[in-house]
Design an enzyme around this catalytic site. Structure first.
Site, PDB file in Angstrom:
ATOM      1  N   SER A 293      30.112   9.807 -71.033  1.00 26.58           N
ATOM      2  CA  SER A 293      30.546   8.778 -71.971  1.00 26.58           C
ATOM      3  C   SER A 293      29.614   7.581 -71.856  1.00 26.58           C
ATOM      4  O   SER A 293      28.394   7.723 -71.803  1.00 26.58           O
ATOM      5  CB  SER A 293      32.009   8.420 -71.681  1.00 26.58           C
ATOM      6  OG  SER A 293      32.482   7.426 -72.557  1.00 26.58           O
TER       7      SER A 293
ATOM      8  N   TYR B 260      28.397   3.969 -82.431  1.00 27.05           N
ATOM      9  CA  TYR B 260      28.242   4.522 -81.087  1.00 27.05           C
ATOM     10  C   TYR B 260      29.517   4.286 -80.284  1.00 27.05           C
ATOM     11  O   TYR B 260      30.032   5.190 -79.619  1.00 27.05           O
ATOM     12  CB  TYR B 260      27.041   3.884 -80.401  1.00 27.05           C
ATOM     13  CG  TYR B 260      26.810   4.364 -78.985  1.00 27.05           C
ATOM     14  CD1 TYR B 260      26.448   5.678 -78.721  1.00 27.05           C
ATOM     15  CD2 TYR B 260      26.946   3.492 -77.908  1.00 27.05           C
ATOM     16  CE1 TYR B 260      26.224   6.121 -77.423  1.00 27.05           C
ATOM     17  CE2 TYR B 260      26.717   3.926 -76.605  1.00 27.05           C
ATOM     18  CZ  TYR B 260      26.366   5.239 -76.375  1.00 27.05           C
ATOM     19  OH  TYR B 260      26.156   5.670 -75.089  1.00 27.05           O
TER      20      TYR B 260
ATOM     21  N   LYS C 259      32.109   7.114 -78.659  1.00 28.05           N
ATOM     22  CA  LYS C 259      32.426   7.218 -77.234  1.00 28.05           C
ATOM     23  C   LYS C 259      33.914   6.968 -76.968  1.00 28.05           C
ATOM     24  O   LYS C 259      34.486   7.581 -76.056  1.00 28.05           O
ATOM     25  CB  LYS C 259      31.554   6.253 -76.429  1.00 28.05           C
ATOM     26  CG  LYS C 259      30.074   6.636 -76.411  1.00 28.05           C
ATOM     27  CD  LYS C 259      29.853   8.048 -75.830  1.00 28.05           C
ATOM     28  CE  LYS C 259      28.386   8.379 -75.699  1.00 28.05           C
ATOM     29  NZ  LYS C 259      28.164   9.733 -75.124  1.00 28.05           N
TER      30      LYS C 259
END
Length: 274
Positions: free
Chosen positions: A132, A146, A150
């Site tokens: 992660s 992004y 995650k």
């Protein structure tokens, strides 16, 4: 018999360092990447099979797993490392780039997991380590896609861990921040270079980039440091879920997880106030 790990995204950065670390500790390694020609150095190591695997190409996932099992007899662990960071304002990001971000960072991981699960279930064992990010714990501006990918990966991994515990399979999440020597930022930088910033955001974007410069100055870890944490997560024999991999993000992780919502939000808003 040596154990075997399959790792995605091993051409550079965390993935390459992790493949080298496992090999140095006597593991067989299926080191996968989109372009295997980049893997000559890994292929020269004992017990390393370099194979093509593109997380956006399902047949390549299935073939890499099958060839790894054929070569080494079984796969004991999978490290989902492949990924990239899309940098830029949400409003300025084309929809196709958003789709690509999730195809690689989320759906690609899901496809690798789905492909390996029948093998793990048949053996009633196996470990899945998903790489992660600090951005999977706390949200930052200019990387909203992004961050979203995650956050999705973290939620998927935690939920999956409850399901797979019933099958003798363990799930791990490794959370690195910035490191000194990874090639991860090169793709993000190229994305940033193509970013169109609407005039209304210019002051905010300029101020935010200065904050990111400050965060980058705190990077002290290397890809090898992260590789060691990934190795420890896979091999520690516990059901622990999350592992912090670099110290630079600890203050923000602790602010998110150990303070009140009001305190955390005040800290973050003040950090990015224009």
């Amino acid at each position: 018999m040596p154990q075997t790990v399959l790792i995605t995204g091993t051409s550079t950065g965390f993935g390459k360092a992790t493949a080298e670390h496992f090999a140095a500790h006597g593991w067989n390694v299926v080191a996968t990447m989109r372009h295997p020609a980049s893997g000559d150095a890994l292929a020269a190591l004992p017990g390393v099979l370099v194979n093509r695997l593109d997380v956006q190409d399902l047949p390549s996932i299935e073939q890499a797993i099958a060839e790894g099992i054929e070569r080494f007899g079984a796969i004991d662990a999978v490290v989902n490392n492949a990924g990239f960071g899309l940098f830029g304002l949400f409003e300025a990001t084309p929809r196709e780039k958003i789709q690509e971000q999730f195809d690689v960072n989320v759906f690609g991981v899901m496809d690798v997991v789905r492909a390996i699960l029948p093998h793990f279930r048949a053996r009633r064992s196996g470990t899945i380590a998903n790489v992660s990010s600090g951005a999977g714990v706390f949200a930052l501006p200019m990387i909203p896609l992004y961050t979203a990918s995650k956050f999705a990966l973290e939620g998927f991994s935690e939920s999956l861990s409850y399901e797979l515990a019933s099958q003798g399979i363990t799930v791990k999440i490794v959370e690195p921040g910035g490191v000194l020597d990874t090639g991860f930022g090169s793709r993000s930088a190229s994305e940033a270079g193509r970013m169109n910033v609407p005039a209304d955001y210019e002051a905010f974007a300029t101020a935010t980039l200065k904050v990111f410069d400050g965060l980058r100055s705190k990077r002290l870890a290397t890809s090898q440091d992260v590789a060691k944490v990934i190795f420890d997560a896979v091999t520690d024999g516990t059901d622990r879920l999350r592992y912090l991999a670099t110290e630079d993000i600890r203050p923000l992780v602790e602010a998110r997880r150990q303070t009140s919502e009001e305190t955390y939000m005040a800290l973050m808003r003040e950090s990015f106030r224009v």
